[in-house]
Design an enzyme around this catalytic site. Structure first.
Site, PDB file in Angstrom:
ATOM      1  N   GLN A 111      25.888  24.703 -31.152  1.00  0.00           N
ATOM      2  CA  GLN A 111      24.517  25.196 -31.146  1.00  0.00           C
ATOM      3  C   GLN A 111      23.579  24.297 -30.341  1.00  0.00           C
ATOM      4  O   GLN A 111      22.687  24.783 -29.647  1.00  0.00           O
ATOM      5  CB  GLN A 111      24.002  25.346 -32.580  1.00  0.00           C
ATOM      6  CG  GLN A 111      22.627  26.016 -32.645  1.00  0.00           C
ATOM      7  CD  GLN A 111      22.118  26.127 -34.065  1.00  0.00           C
ATOM      8  OE1 GLN A 111      21.800  25.108 -34.682  1.00  0.00           O
ATOM      9  NE2 GLN A 111      22.054  27.332 -34.602  1.00  0.00           N
ATOM     10  N   GLY A 149       3.074  11.351  -3.976  1.00  0.00           N
ATOM     11  CA  GLY A 149       2.142  11.250  -5.082  1.00  0.00           C
ATOM     12  C   GLY A 149       2.906  11.302  -6.392  1.00  0.00           C
ATOM     13  O   GLY A 149       3.592  12.289  -6.680  1.00  0.00           O
ATOM     14  N   GLU A 189       2.991  19.275   1.639  1.00  0.00           N
ATOM     15  CA  GLU A 189       3.991  18.270   1.291  1.00  0.00           C
ATOM     16  C   GLU A 189       4.381  18.399  -0.181  1.00  0.00           C
ATOM     17  O   GLU A 189       5.569  18.327  -0.535  1.00  0.00           O
ATOM     18  CB  GLU A 189       3.455  16.871   1.569  1.00  0.00           C
ATOM     19  CG  GLU A 189       4.454  15.770   1.259  1.00  0.00           C
ATOM     20  CD  GLU A 189       3.932  14.382   1.584  1.00  0.00           C
ATOM     21  OE1 GLU A 189       4.718  13.420   1.503  1.00  0.00           O
ATOM     22  OE2 GLU A 189       2.726  14.256   1.908  1.00  0.00           O
ATOM     23  N   ALA A 207       0.849  -1.196   0.000  1.00  0.00           N
ATOM     24  CA  ALA A 207       0.000   0.000   0.000  1.00  0.00           C
ATOM     25  C   ALA A 207       0.880   1.241   0.000  1.00  0.00           C
ATOM     26  O   ALA A 207       1.665   1.448   0.925  1.00  0.00           O
ATOM     27  CB  ALA A 207      -0.929   0.011   1.209  1.00  0.00           C
ATOM     28  N   SER A 236       0.213   5.082  -2.184  1.00  0.00           N
ATOM     29  CA  SER A 236      -0.664   6.249  -2.181  1.00  0.00           C
ATOM     30  C   SER A 236      -2.088   5.911  -1.753  1.00  0.00           C
ATOM     31  O   SER A 236      -2.818   6.773  -1.268  1.00  0.00           O
ATOM     32  CB  SER A 236      -0.683   6.876  -3.576  1.00  0.00           C
ATOM     33  OG  SER A 236       0.602   7.333  -3.939  1.00  0.00           O
ATOM     34  N   GLY A 249      30.958  11.375 -20.787  1.00  0.00           N
ATOM     35  CA  GLY A 249      31.330  10.259 -19.923  1.00  0.00           C
ATOM     36  C   GLY A 249      31.501  10.661 -18.479  1.00  0.00           C
ATOM     37  O   GLY A 249      31.221   9.874 -17.558  1.00  0.00           O
ATOM     38  N   ARG A 296      34.835  22.710 -20.684  1.00  0.00           N
ATOM     39  CA  ARG A 296      35.189  21.495 -21.422  1.00  0.00           C
ATOM     40  C   ARG A 296      35.319  21.781 -22.917  1.00  0.00           C
ATOM     41  O   ARG A 296      34.450  22.455 -23.505  1.00  0.00           O
ATOM     42  CB  ARG A 296      34.116  20.427 -21.183  1.00  0.00           C
ATOM     43  CG  ARG A 296      34.313  19.140 -21.959  1.00  0.00           C
ATOM     44  CD  ARG A 296      35.462  18.335 -21.441  1.00  0.00           C
ATOM     45  NE  ARG A 296      35.498  17.012 -22.078  1.00  0.00           N
ATOM     46  CZ  ARG A 296      36.462  16.119 -21.875  1.00  0.00           C
ATOM     47  NH1 ARG A 296      37.446  16.406 -21.034  1.00  0.00           N
ATOM     48  NH2 ARG A 296      36.417  14.953 -22.480  1.00  0.00           N
TER      49      ARG A 296
END
Length: 379
Positions: free
Chosen positions: A279, A364, A242, A131, A133, A340, A268
């Site tokens: 692009q 949820g 929540e 059990a 939600s 990587g 990089r």
């Protein structure tokens, strides 16, 4: 982006909390992830500085700051400078308010000061092996006796499950009516209350997630929260906040992942130029930047509504849906653009990718959020 909803007091609070994280959390986060748990002393350190239960009044050890923006600030700073597996928000803003709203004065006096000090850590136990939600499907039962209840059952995926001193346990109180659920304050050391495995997870490695077992646990009637048949309605009252908490966390993590990726692609190089010069990179980051700003405006608007007690269930569901899905998009793009390196644990984007995956499931799932929104739209 300018965020006009924050005052000078909020900014001072943010800077103070950030300094705490940089000193007390950031240097230790990797060790906590490897250990699979945050040391209990961290709750006490936060309590000493007033960062737990900030909404509680002074009589109960808090600062009297109910304004949700203070919790929003802590969640945002946790994502940038802290450790997202340190679940003090669950302790402070998800579980403790049940005591405020539904607890008796005696229960409030007994539990809240220790929780505000970080001496007593809170958890909530709803999910079971069969059990999630669907709370009406829980099997844990509480049977009434003369002056106590007898609790039997099992819970799983319980955050703060190892550290918790007090667990708010949802259990059926009527064998013939699955919607009659009570909330029971089960304390560390009660005979029959046992902790199972500390569960290994894909992400949130510093979070102590556990199985809990209740075998003929004798729970005093003084440890029942409110009406023992109305727990389901009590639980529903917390869902809006929540999901707002989840939305704030998802968006903050997404922004951090975006920033990491932007910095990486600017440094990089490949084929004689930086990754940022391609692009494809520019378009991916442009689209994400726009989505992040739009989401931030909506979340800040939801926080303002929540402070006025006006945030609706569908609006909170929208906030959780768009931010958790966006978080996953940002992290996936971040790993891809890191190449990587993004697959390596030593790179922060890898850890954030793992941490982010559960956001579309807990409090949820995205599918449930869509159903809530669809009901509001279509009836």
């Amino acid at each position: 982006m300018q965020r006009p909803g924050f005052s000078t007091e909020h900014q001072i609070f943010r800077e103070s909390y950030r300094a705490f994280l940089q000193k007390e959390v950031q240097p230790h986060k990797q060790a906590w992830r490897e250990a699979g748990i945050v040391p209990r002393e961290m709750f006490r350190k936060m309590g000493d500085l007033g960062y737990l239960l900030v909404w509680a009044d002074e009589a109960h050890g808090g600062l009297g700051l109910w304004d949700f923006r203070y919790q929003q600030i802590m969640i945002e700073e946790d994502n940038r400078f802290g450790e997202v597996g340190f679940y003090h928000t669950l302790h402070s803003r998800l579980v403790a308010p049940y005591l405020l709203h539904f607890g008796s004065p005696a229960q409030q006096a007994r539990y809240l000061p220790a929780c505000a000090k970080g001496e007593s850590i809170l958890a909530i136990a709803m999910t079971e092996p069969d059990a999630g939600s669907d709370l009406a499907g829980i099997k844990t039962r509480a049977q009434a006796r003369d002056d106590h209840w007898v609790l039997n059952g099992a819970k799983t995926y319980i955050s703060n499950g190892i550290n918790a001193d007090v667990v708010l346990v949802a259990a059926r109180t009527d064998p013939d009516n699955p919607r009659r659920i009570g909330l029971f304050l089960v304390e560390r050391g009660m005979p029959g209350f046992e902790r199972g495995r500390k569960l290994a997870k894909m992400g949130l490695h510093a979070q102590d997630t556990a199985e809990l077992f209740f075998n003929d646990v004798r729970v005093s009637k003084a440890n029942v929260l409110g009406d023992a048949a109305q727990g389901l309605s009590y639980l529903k009252t917390s869902l809006v906040e929540e999901r707002l908490i989840c939305a704030v966390g998802s968006l903050a993590n997404a922004q951090c992942g975006f920033d990491l990726t932007r910095d990486y692609v600017l440094e990089r190089k490949a084929f004689g130029k930086t990754i940022a010069d391609f692009q494809n990179t520019r378009f991916v980051l442009a689209e994400l930047a726009a989505a992040l700003e739009m989401a931030q405006v909506y979340v800040d608007h939801c926080v303002a509504l929540h402070n006025d007690n006006a945030l609706s269930v569908p609006s909170a569901a929208k906030a959780k849906l768009i931010t958790s899905e966006l978080e996953s998009r940002v992290m996936d793009a971040g790993v891809q653009l890191h190449g990587g390196a993004g697959y390596m644990q030593e790179y922060e984007i890898c850890q954030r990718f793992q941490d982010a995956r559960v956001s579309r499931i807990f409090a949820g799932s995205s599918e449930i959020m869509k159903e809530i929104i669809a009901r509001a739209v279509l009836g």
